[in-house]
Write a protein that holds these residues in place. Structure first.
Motif, PDB file in Angstrom:
ATOM      1  N   THR A  42       0.836  -1.207   0.000  1.00  0.00           N
ATOM      2  CA  THR A  42       0.000   0.000   0.000  1.00  0.00           C
ATOM      3  C   THR A  42       0.870   1.257   0.000  1.00  0.00           C
ATOM      4  O   THR A  42       0.506   2.261  -0.614  1.00  0.00           O
ATOM      5  CB  THR A  42      -0.989   0.032   1.176  1.00  0.00           C
ATOM      6  N   GLU A  43       2.030   1.204   0.664  1.00  0.00           N
ATOM      7  CA  GLU A  43       2.965   2.330   0.635  1.00  0.00           C
ATOM      8  C   GLU A  43       3.498   2.539  -0.788  1.00  0.00           C
ATOM      9  O   GLU A  43       3.682   3.678  -1.220  1.00  0.00           O
ATOM     10  CB  GLU A  43       4.120   2.096   1.599  1.00  0.00           C
ATOM     11  N   SER A  75       0.995   4.428  -2.741  1.00  0.00           N
ATOM     12  CA  SER A  75       1.071   5.854  -2.391  1.00  0.00           C
ATOM     13  C   SER A  75       2.241   6.527  -3.096  1.00  0.00           C
ATOM     14  O   SER A  75       2.109   7.648  -3.598  1.00  0.00           O
ATOM     15  CB  SER A  75       1.220   6.034  -0.878  1.00  0.00           C
ATOM     16  N   ASN A  99       1.425   7.066  -6.678  1.00  0.00           N
ATOM     17  CA  ASN A  99       0.470   8.175  -6.773  1.00  0.00           C
ATOM     18  C   ASN A  99       1.186   9.516  -6.614  1.00  0.00           C
ATOM     19  O   ASN A  99       0.894  10.473  -7.333  1.00  0.00           O
ATOM     20  CB  ASN A  99      -0.631   8.029  -5.730  1.00  0.00           C
ATOM     21  N   ASP A 100       2.144   9.577  -5.676  1.00  0.00           N
ATOM     22  CA  ASP A 100       2.887  10.812  -5.449  1.00  0.00           C
ATOM     23  C   ASP A 100       3.674  11.248  -6.684  1.00  0.00           C
ATOM     24  O   ASP A 100       3.778  12.440  -6.971  1.00  0.00           O
ATOM     25  CB  ASP A 100       3.851  10.670  -4.265  1.00  0.00           C
ATOM     26  N   GLN A 147      -2.941   9.574 -10.219  1.00  0.00           N
ATOM     27  CA  GLN A 147      -2.719   9.573  -8.774  1.00  0.00           C
ATOM     28  C   GLN A 147      -3.723   8.702  -8.030  1.00  0.00           C
ATOM     29  O   GLN A 147      -4.013   8.942  -6.862  1.00  0.00           O
ATOM     30  CB  GLN A 147      -2.813  11.003  -8.227  1.00  0.00           C
ATOM     31  N   ARG A 160      -3.810   1.663  -6.900  1.00  0.00           N
ATOM     32  CA  ARG A 160      -4.239   0.939  -5.696  1.00  0.00           C
ATOM     33  C   ARG A 160      -4.034  -0.555  -5.898  1.00  0.00           C
ATOM     34  O   ARG A 160      -3.728  -1.013  -6.997  1.00  0.00           O
ATOM     35  CB  ARG A 160      -5.704   1.234  -5.407  1.00  0.00           C
TER      36      ARG A 160
END
Length: 142
Positions: free
Chosen positions: A43-44, A47, A50-51, A58, A61
């Motif tokens: 999950t990190e 992220s 997305n960043d 963005q 998932r």
């Protein structure tokens, strides 16, 4: 056997599935990062992508059970990083891992999908092992 025009390589590390409407990362996290992932690390990673707006988006998932099953086929032949056969559609590059983390709502248990046999199984989210993630975005067309 397989629709050769189903997947469109966007030439940016992503692939569009014209059948489901989903956008997939072409490579799994193992292929991109050369490391195994716990659920939390997966999950990190979403992220992080997305960043950096990977592929211009963005909203990357972890996939749902239905989404991951859409790129599995009992008659498909692909090779994992160990050269073992798995049932990931051949439009995706070989060399990934066969066990991938899926989206999980809450609690300590996560769900894995195994591309070798098409089975789902629970696993403690913080358990380390030979797991990866194949990130996705979009909504699945029913």
């Amino acid at each position: 056997m397989f629709d050769q025009e189903r997947f469109i390589d966007n030439n940016d590390g992503t692939m569009t599935d014209s059948e489901t409407g989903l956008l997939w990362m072409l490579e799994d996290a193992w292929q991109k990062e050369a490391k195994w992932f716990t659920w939390d690390e997966a999950t990190e990673l979403a992220s992080y992508f997305n960043d950096i707006k990977f592929g211009g988006f963005q909203d990357w998932r972890l996939p749902t059970e239905d989404e991951i099953k859409s790129i599995y086929h009992e008659e498909a032949t692909n090779q994992d990083k160990y050269g073992k056969e798995m049932r990931l559609l051949p439009d995706f590059p070989s060399g990934g891992l066969s066990t991938v983390w899926l989206k999980s709502e809450s609690g300590h248990e996560g769900t894995l999908f195994d591309f070798k046999n098409g089975e789902y199984r629970p696993l403690y989210k913080s358990k380390s092992g030979r797991m990866t993630v194949r990130l996705v975005r979009g909504e699945m067309i029913k």
